[in-house]
Design a protein around this motif. Structure first.
Motif, PDB file in Angstrom:
ATOM      1  N   MET A  17      46.130  49.945  50.038  1.00 29.66           N
ATOM      2  CA  MET A  17      47.232  50.388  50.897  1.00 29.66           C
ATOM      3  C   MET A  17      48.184  51.307  50.133  1.00 29.66           C
ATOM      4  O   MET A  17      48.750  52.234  50.710  1.00 29.66           O
ATOM      5  CB  MET A  17      47.978  49.181  51.463  1.00 29.66           C
ATOM      6  CG  MET A  17      47.142  48.413  52.473  1.00 29.66           C
ATOM      7  SD  MET A  17      48.070  47.100  53.305  1.00 29.66           S
ATOM      8  CE  MET A  17      47.955  45.785  52.117  1.00 29.66           C
ATOM      9  N   LYS A  68      46.250  47.602  46.411  1.00 31.60           N
ATOM     10  CA  LYS A  68      45.906  48.876  45.770  1.00 31.60           C
ATOM     11  C   LYS A  68      45.415  49.870  46.816  1.00 31.60           C
ATOM     12  O   LYS A  68      45.795  51.042  46.794  1.00 31.60           O
ATOM     13  CB  LYS A  68      44.809  48.662  44.733  1.00 31.60           C
ATOM     14  CG  LYS A  68      45.282  47.957  43.486  1.00 31.60           C
ATOM     15  CD  LYS A  68      44.119  47.835  42.510  1.00 31.60           C
ATOM     16  CE  LYS A  68      44.471  46.913  41.357  1.00 31.60           C
ATOM     17  NZ  LYS A  68      43.308  46.596  40.525  1.00 31.60           N
ATOM     18  N   ARG A 107      44.385  40.703  51.637  1.00 28.30           N
ATOM     19  CA  ARG A 107      45.682  40.058  51.423  1.00 28.30           C
ATOM     20  C   ARG A 107      46.027  39.968  49.941  1.00 28.30           C
ATOM     21  O   ARG A 107      47.141  39.602  49.582  1.00 28.30           O
ATOM     22  CB  ARG A 107      45.729  38.677  52.058  1.00 28.30           C
ATOM     23  CG  ARG A 107      44.887  37.642  51.371  1.00 28.30           C
ATOM     24  CD  ARG A 107      45.103  36.268  52.003  1.00 28.30           C
ATOM     25  NE  ARG A 107      43.931  35.439  51.811  1.00 28.30           N
ATOM     26  CZ  ARG A 107      43.974  34.102  51.837  1.00 28.30           C
ATOM     27  NH1 ARG A 107      45.094  33.484  52.076  1.00 28.30           N
ATOM     28  NH2 ARG A 107      42.876  33.412  51.656  1.00 28.30           N
ATOM     29  N   GLY A 108      45.087  40.271  49.072  1.00 26.81           N
ATOM     30  CA  GLY A 108      45.329  40.161  47.641  1.00 26.81           C
ATOM     31  C   GLY A 108      45.607  41.501  46.984  1.00 26.81           C
ATOM     32  O   GLY A 108      45.950  42.485  47.646  1.00 26.81           O
ATOM     33  N   MET A 109      45.452  41.540  45.678  1.00 30.35           N
ATOM     34  CA  MET A 109      45.803  42.732  44.922  1.00 30.35           C
ATOM     35  C   MET A 109      44.922  43.925  45.287  1.00 30.35           C
ATOM     36  O   MET A 109      45.387  45.057  45.310  1.00 30.35           O
ATOM     37  CB  MET A 109      45.731  42.439  43.424  1.00 30.35           C
ATOM     38  CG  MET A 109      46.410  43.476  42.570  1.00 30.35           C
ATOM     39  SD  MET A 109      48.024  44.030  43.158  1.00 30.35           S
ATOM     40  CE  MET A 109      49.133  42.913  42.328  1.00 30.35           C
ATOM     41  N   GLN A 110      43.633  43.654  45.568  1.00 31.91           N
ATOM     42  CA  GLN A 110      42.757  44.770  45.926  1.00 31.91           C
ATOM     43  C   GLN A 110      43.276  45.483  47.177  1.00 31.91           C
ATOM     44  O   GLN A 110      43.328  46.704  47.226  1.00 31.91           O
ATOM     45  CB  GLN A 110      41.328  44.263  46.159  1.00 31.91           C
ATOM     46  CG  GLN A 110      40.303  45.373  46.277  1.00 31.91           C
ATOM     47  CD  GLN A 110      40.290  46.260  45.054  1.00 31.91           C
ATOM     48  OE1 GLN A 110      40.170  45.794  43.926  1.00 31.91           O
ATOM     49  NE2 GLN A 110      40.440  47.559  45.259  1.00 31.91           N
ATOM     50  N   ILE A 153      35.742  37.485  53.953  1.00 33.31           N
ATOM     51  CA  ILE A 153      35.791  38.306  52.737  1.00 33.31           C
ATOM     52  C   ILE A 153      36.815  39.430  52.898  1.00 33.31           C
ATOM     53  O   ILE A 153      37.651  39.681  52.024  1.00 33.31           O
ATOM     54  CB  ILE A 153      34.404  38.897  52.421  1.00 33.31           C
ATOM     55  CG1 ILE A 153      33.451  37.780  52.001  1.00 33.31           C
ATOM     56  CG2 ILE A 153      34.497  39.959  51.328  1.00 33.31           C
ATOM     57  CD1 ILE A 153      32.057  38.272  51.706  1.00 33.31           C
ATOM     58  N   VAL A 204      32.952  48.595  49.428  1.00 33.96           N
ATOM     59  CA  VAL A 204      33.118  47.417  50.289  1.00 33.96           C
ATOM     60  C   VAL A 204      32.869  47.799  51.747  1.00 33.96           C
ATOM     61  O   VAL A 204      32.180  47.092  52.489  1.00 33.96           O
ATOM     62  CB  VAL A 204      34.529  46.825  50.111  1.00 33.96           C
ATOM     63  CG1 VAL A 204      34.784  45.732  51.127  1.00 33.96           C
ATOM     64  CG2 VAL A 204      34.703  46.295  48.704  1.00 33.96           C
ATOM     65  N   ASN A 214      40.336  38.109  52.704  1.00 30.55           N
ATOM     66  CA  ASN A 214      40.730  37.757  51.338  1.00 30.55           C
ATOM     67  C   ASN A 214      41.007  38.994  50.501  1.00 30.55           C
ATOM     68  O   ASN A 214      41.974  39.040  49.740  1.00 30.55           O
ATOM     69  CB  ASN A 214      39.637  36.919  50.669  1.00 30.55           C
ATOM     70  CG  ASN A 214      39.644  35.491  51.181  1.00 30.55           C
ATOM     71  OD1 ASN A 214      40.608  35.065  51.797  1.00 30.55           O
ATOM     72  ND2 ASN A 214      38.574  34.775  50.935  1.00 30.55           N
ATOM     73  N   LEU A 215      40.149  39.996  50.631  1.00 35.33           N
ATOM     74  CA  LEU A 215      40.352  41.205  49.834  1.00 35.33           C
ATOM     75  C   LEU A 215      41.632  41.914  50.233  1.00 35.33           C
ATOM     76  O   LEU A 215      42.365  42.423  49.381  1.00 35.33           O
ATOM     77  CB  LEU A 215      39.161  42.154  49.995  1.00 35.33           C
ATOM     78  CG  LEU A 215      37.884  41.766  49.260  1.00 35.33           C
ATOM     79  CD1 LEU A 215      36.793  42.779  49.543  1.00 35.33           C
ATOM     80  CD2 LEU A 215      38.135  41.674  47.759  1.00 35.33           C
ATOM     81  N   SER A 257      36.014  51.749  45.313  1.00 31.17           N
ATOM     82  CA  SER A 257      35.778  50.359  45.713  1.00 31.17           C
ATOM     83  C   SER A 257      35.926  50.216  47.221  1.00 31.17           C
ATOM     84  O   SER A 257      35.209  49.430  47.847  1.00 31.17           O
ATOM     85  CB  SER A 257      36.723  49.409  44.980  1.00 31.17           C
ATOM     86  OG  SER A 257      38.051  49.657  45.353  1.00 31.17           O
ATOM     87  N   GLN A 266      38.231  37.875  44.084  1.00 34.09           N
ATOM     88  CA  GLN A 266      39.228  38.042  45.143  1.00 34.09           C
ATOM     89  C   GLN A 266      38.611  37.853  46.519  1.00 34.09           C
ATOM     90  O   GLN A 266      39.262  37.382  47.446  1.00 34.09           O
ATOM     91  CB  GLN A 266      39.859  39.425  45.060  1.00 34.09           C
ATOM     92  CG  GLN A 266      40.779  39.582  43.876  1.00 34.09           C
ATOM     93  CD  GLN A 266      41.471  40.932  43.895  1.00 34.09           C
ATOM     94  OE1 GLN A 266      42.096  41.313  44.865  1.00 34.09           O
ATOM     95  NE2 GLN A 266      41.348  41.667  42.804  1.00 34.09           N
ATOM     96  N   TRP A 296      38.502  34.159  46.861  1.00 30.07           N
ATOM     97  CA  TRP A 296      39.874  33.645  46.905  1.00 30.07           C
ATOM     98  C   TRP A 296      39.967  32.186  46.491  1.00 30.07           C
ATOM     99  O   TRP A 296      40.797  31.441  46.953  1.00 30.07           O
ATOM    100  CB  TRP A 296      40.443  33.797  48.321  1.00 30.07           C
ATOM    101  CG  TRP A 296      41.929  33.677  48.398  1.00 30.07           C
ATOM    102  CD1 TRP A 296      42.626  32.534  48.652  1.00 30.07           C
ATOM    103  CD2 TRP A 296      42.909  34.708  48.251  1.00 30.07           C
ATOM    104  NE1 TRP A 296      43.982  32.799  48.666  1.00 30.07           N
ATOM    105  CE2 TRP A 296      44.174  34.127  48.428  1.00 30.07           C
ATOM    106  CE3 TRP A 296      42.825  36.078  47.976  1.00 30.07           C
ATOM    107  CZ2 TRP A 296      45.349  34.859  48.336  1.00 30.07           C
ATOM    108  CZ3 TRP A 296      43.985  36.804  47.898  1.00 30.07           C
ATOM    109  CH2 TRP A 296      45.231  36.193  48.083  1.00 30.07           C
TER     110      TRP A 296
END
Ligand SMILES: Nc1ncnc2c1ncn2[C@@H]1O[C@H](COP(=O)(O)OP(=O)(O)OP(=O)(O)O)[C@@H](O)[C@H]1O
Ligand SMILES: [Mg+2]
Lengths: 273, 358
Positions: free
Chosen positions: B213, B211, B205-208, B199, B239, B202-203, B235, A132, A135
């Motif tokens: 939020m 989770k 705007r995606g599923m991570q 990075i 990060v 990307n993290l 996580s 992710q 991406w």
């Protein structure tokens, strides 16, 4: 009509109701001195719409919370597909395909409608943190595939126009609908709805009833719902469980329930001894 | 009417998912990158590098890190200074233990070490929230500073108790030590910031990011729809620690060159970075940049105007700075929790439809 746990039958309106998927067996739940659920047993069949009704404080929400793994009953067990379910955390129950909505809307207020709905897909997405972060490839692929599923549900529930709106800005009725979308998008086998129509006007209730019937019909989703509006319950449900003060006082088809003296007493407020 | 969205239609979900879905934003982003990488290195001098550019780049990385933890995942941390110290000391130990390895990898590894330490100190978040968690991270802050003071192995038994960055080069150009040039240190830090920002974007705007939020907005609901709260929180700590560790390593090795832990990585640092994300905008990568730029520039600007131009005494100007920051924190916390980033968004939304708002 007496049915075995594996029997199936066809309803008047032509839907097939299968065997028992989930069974509550002698559930007792206490909070300190308060007994919220007292030795209750009932089952839910595949593909049916099962209503749970009862006066305020009867223990209906507590029952859904037991199914969700959010409350742990002191006694009794939950059987899922015939097997006793070991103690599970709520997120593990979700991974088994059981989704729900809440009596008091529990959306992620800081996120957009689309992100709320996409969150419902989380059990279907498994690319790791590193993928992710970059991406490219799998993560992006997965995001797009799941976005398509999310958009289908968004279309289905007619909330396209508010896709990018932060949830905090939505009126109550739409929030309820977004919450249903978030639960539905996970393609659950069982959907638990805690008062999906509370606080809605007649028109909104009609919309919501239509959505619930469509979900059941189109996706074959088993639905357990709590509702206070008797008209809605009688129209929607195949079978009804009635609770009062933590006890089960009735269980059967809507017409059985309508003629059940204990239920009538509970709703008319006959004194308890 | 330069800024427009109308007529810019998306025909695929990939397009709609972009970091800068609006063309104009995308062009501006390329321009910023081109200026940052292609123009500033030729114009830079020591004063601007040390007074603004280096601290801005490095604090931006720290702010991105803290924003992931606090802004996105909702876990308040007052341990940022201590975690930056972990990055700094990890980098120092690696630089001196493996002098032949490129400093680039030392900085990355320092981020990795900090990620592990930060995750360990994040364990209490599984039990406690909000104010109590803040106090637990505060304890981490004091413990870490104490540790780096106390155990002389961390500073290689030097008599001063300080750590000093030896000279290290990248492609033959020194980026640490006494003989660095402004453009080289600037570019070195810029590369890390660019990577970190991409990075982080990307993290988030995606599923991570969803989770994180979800845990921030309503942890119970998040768990019931299938978020494993332990994994999501830890996580975020990992990060966040990774970025904060990188920023600590750069702060020590590239910016200061020598560090005494209590002075540089004390509790003030934790608050400074926290103020950056509050003023810049919680839950926004752009806000991390904005907050860092603002709090790095404020003292420089006040000194220029107050001391140099108006001739006020230095201590008065320093107090004015405290008052301004304090007032802004209160204003932003009460009136606009999403900080400068939100003001920017609102301005853009107005512009987007200008001149016909309907
Ligand atoms: N977390 C809790 N702690 C203590 N008592 C609780 C808790 N949850 C529920 N109860 C109690 O259990 C009983 C049943 O509550 P529950 O919310 O299940 O009722 P309900 O049937 O959903 O009512 P309503 O129609 O008002 O939603 C009530 O007496 C309530 O006070
Ligand atoms: Mg209830």
């Amino acid at each position: 009509m007496m049915l075995d746990s594996t029997d199936s039958y066809v309803t008047e309106d032509g839907r097939t109701i299968g065997g028992v998927v989930m069974e509550m067996k002698n559930i007792t739940l206490r909070f300190g001195g308060v007994v919220a659920i007292k030795d209750i047993s009932f089952d839910i069949r595949e593909g049916e719409i099962r209503a749970i009704i009862g006066p305020n404080g009867a223990g209906k929400s507590s029952m859904l919370n037991v199914i969700s793994g959010f409350y742990v009953p002191q006694d009794g067990e939950v059987l899922f597909h015939g097997k006793p379910r070991p103690h599970m955390k709520p997120y593990e129950v979700a991974q088994q395909g059981i989704a729900r909505t809440f009596q008091n809307i529990a959306l992620f207020e800081g996120m957009t409608v689309l992100d709320n709905v996409m969150t419902g897909r989380l059990n279907k997405m498994n690319s790791g943190l590193l993928a992710q972060a970059i991406w490219r490839g799998k993560a992006e692929q997965e995001e797009i595939e799941n976005r398509e599923k999310a958009e289908k549900i968004i279309d289905f529930l007619e909330i396209q126009h508010i896709r990018k709106t932060p949830v905090a800005r939505l009126p109550y009725g739409l929030k309820k609908r977004v919450e249903l979308a978030r639960a539905l998008v996970s393609e659950p086998s069982i959907l638990l709805l805690d008062e999906p129509m509370a606080g809605m006007n007649v028109e909104e209730k009609e919309d919501m009833s239509r959505f619930i019937l469509d979900v059941n019909d189109e996706f074959g989703t088993t639905i357990a719902l709590i509702e206070h509006d008797m008209g809605v319950v009688m129209d929607l449900s195949d079978r009804v469980v009635v609770m009062d003060y933590g006890k089960k006082i009735g269980d059967g088809t809507p017409s059985d329930i309508r003629n059940n003296q204990a239920v009538i007493d509970a709703y008319l407020g006959v004194a308890h001894d | 009417m330069f800024y427009r969205e109308a007529g810019d239609f998306k025909t695929s979900y990939t397009d709609d998912n972009q970091t800068f879905p609006i063309k104009f934003d995308r062009y501006r982003y390329y321009v910023v990158l081109a200026v940052a990488f292609g123009i500033i290195p030729f114009l830079i001098n020591d004063y601007w590098a040390n007074a603004f550019l280096l601290p801005f780049l490095i604090y931006s990385i720290a702010a991105i890190g803290l924003n992931i933890l606090t802004g996105y995942c909702g876990q308040v941390s007052l341990g940022t200074g201590g975690f930056m110290a972990v990055g700094a000391y990890a980098c120092y130990k690696l630089m001196t233990a493996f002098p032949d390895v490129n400093i680039f990898f030392h900085v990355i590894a320092a981020g990795g070490v900090t990620a592990i330490v930060c995750t360990a100190f994040g364990l209490p978040s599984l039990r406690i929230k909000g104010f109590y968690l803040a106090v637990a991270t505060l304890a981490a802050q004091f413990f870490l500073v104490w540790l780096f003071n106390k155990v002389s192995w961390f500073y290689n038994y030097s008599a001063s108790g300080q750590i000093n960055a030896p000279e290290r080069t990248v492609f033959g150009v020194p980026v640490t030590g006494a003989n660095t040039e402004a453009w080289a240190t600037y570019l070195f830090c810029l590369v890390f910031l660019a990577i970190s920002a991409i990075i982080a974007r990307n993290l988030t705007r995606g599923m991570q990011g969803r989770k994180w939020m979800a845990i921030r907005d309503m942890d119970i609901a998040a768990e019931i729809i299938g978020v494993n709260p332990m994994r999501a929180k830890l996580s975020a700590f990992a990060v966040s620690g990774f970025f904060i560790g990188i920023s600590g390593a750069l702060f020590f090795a590239v910016y200061l060159g020598a560090v005494e832990v209590g002075e540089v990585f004390g509790i003030q640092k934790s608050f400074l970075v926290l103020f950056m994300i509050i003023i810049g905008g919680l839950g926004s990568i752009f806000g991390s940049f904005a907050g860092a730029a603002f709090l790095v520039l404020l003292p420089v600007a006040l000194k220029l105007v107050g001391v140099d131009l108006l001739g006020w005494p230095t201590d008065i100007v320093a107090h004015i700075q405290l008052i301004i920051v304090g007032a802004l924190i209160i204003i932003f916390l009460i009136a606009e929790p999403h900080g400068i980033a939100q003001l920017w968004r609102v301005a853009k939304e107005k512009l987007r439809l200008w001149p016909f708002p309907h």
